[in-house]
Design a protein around this motif. Structure first.
Motif, short mmCIF file in Angstrom:
data_model
loop_
_atom_site.label_atom_id
_atom_site.label_comp_id
_atom_site.label_asym_id
_atom_site.label_seq_id
_atom_site.Cartn_x
_atom_site.Cartn_y
_atom_site.Cartn_z
N GLU A 224 -30.41 6.63 -20.74
CA GLU A 224 -29.37 7.56 -21.20
C GLU A 224 -28.00 7.13 -20.71
O GLU A 224 -27.01 7.20 -21.45
CB GLU A 224 -29.69 8.99 -20.76
CG GLU A 224 -30.89 9.55 -21.49
CD GLU A 224 -31.43 10.84 -20.88
OE1 GLU A 224 -31.01 11.21 -19.75
OE2 GLU A 224 -32.27 11.48 -21.54
N GLU B 126 -26.87 4.27 -22.83
CA GLU B 126 -26.39 4.75 -24.14
C GLU B 126 -24.96 5.25 -24.03
O GLU B 126 -24.14 5.02 -24.92
CB GLU B 126 -27.31 5.84 -24.69
CG GLU B 126 -28.65 5.35 -25.18
CD GLU B 126 -28.56 4.52 -26.45
OE1 GLU B 126 -27.60 4.69 -27.23
OE2 GLU B 126 -29.45 3.68 -26.66
N ARG B 127 -24.64 5.95 -22.93
CA ARG B 127 -23.26 6.42 -22.73
C ARG B 127 -22.31 5.24 -22.53
O ARG B 127 -21.18 5.25 -23.02
CB ARG B 127 -23.18 7.39 -21.55
CG ARG B 127 -23.83 8.74 -21.85
CD ARG B 127 -23.46 9.82 -20.87
NE ARG B 127 -23.71 9.50 -19.47
CZ ARG B 127 -24.84 9.75 -18.82
NH1 ARG B 127 -25.85 10.33 -19.44
NH2 ARG B 127 -24.96 9.44 -17.55
N SER C 27 -19.17 4.30 -24.95
CA SER C 27 -17.83 4.07 -24.41
C SER C 27 -17.29 2.72 -24.84
O SER C 27 -16.11 2.58 -25.16
CB SER C 27 -17.85 4.16 -22.88
OG SER C 27 -18.17 5.45 -22.46
N ASP D 6 -19.01 10.34 -31.10
CA ASP D 6 -18.37 9.85 -29.88
C ASP D 6 -16.87 9.66 -30.10
O ASP D 6 -16.06 10.02 -29.25
CB ASP D 6 -19.01 8.54 -29.42
CG ASP D 6 -20.47 8.72 -29.07
OD1 ASP D 6 -20.76 9.48 -28.13
OD2 ASP D 6 -21.32 8.11 -29.74
#
Length: 142
Positions: free
Chosen positions: A31, A34-35, A39, A72
């Motif tokens: 996770e 994935e962030r 970004s 995002d």
């Protein structure tokens, strides 16, 4: 990411970890990755990289890349208009932007120190900040 991944190799507390504990830790790492990816995509999009170029590195087509990261990008752009939101109680402000956006000079100093002191083999005390153009501070209107 490295610190989180490093936690997966420590065995000292294995008896204290319940069944599935390592799976839980690994999922948290995924996770986090994935962030980091989201970004990076926002960063590339903001610097003008085309969806075709971004998609090539993701191994997908440009329309799929744009759709995958649309939320995002929307959160990123909205955060500039509304840099804080209130928590569920309505009493605590939650930052919507990365910490560095609220105090860029402090963030640059911290990242310069980290890059210089880490085991990256970078012998440059300004490895991060030297490549940035700092905006002049905004003046208050009278």
């Amino acid at each position: 990411m490295a610190d989180s991944a490093g936690g997966l190799v420590v065995t000292r507390h294995d008896p204290d970890t319940g069944p599935g504990g390592r799976v839980s830790q690994a999922l948290q790492l995924v996770e986090l990755a994935e962030r980091v990816l989201a970004s990076a995509v926002v960063y590339e999009h903001e610097r003008g990289t085309s969806w075709a170029d971004i998609a090539r590195y993701l191994g997908i087509d440009p329309a799929e890349a744009e759709a995958r990261f649309a939320d995002d990008l929307d959160r990123w752009n909205t955060a500039f208009e509304v840099p804080y939101r209130l928590d569920d109680t309505g009493r605590k402000r939650i930052p919507q932007l990365p910490t560095a956006a609220y105090d860029p000079a402090w963030a640059c100093t911290q990242l310069d120190r980290w890059a210089h002191l880490s085991r990256l083999g970078i012998d440059d005390e300004h490895a991060v900040s030297s490549g940035l153009v700092m905006a002049a501070p905004e003046e208050e209107e009278c």
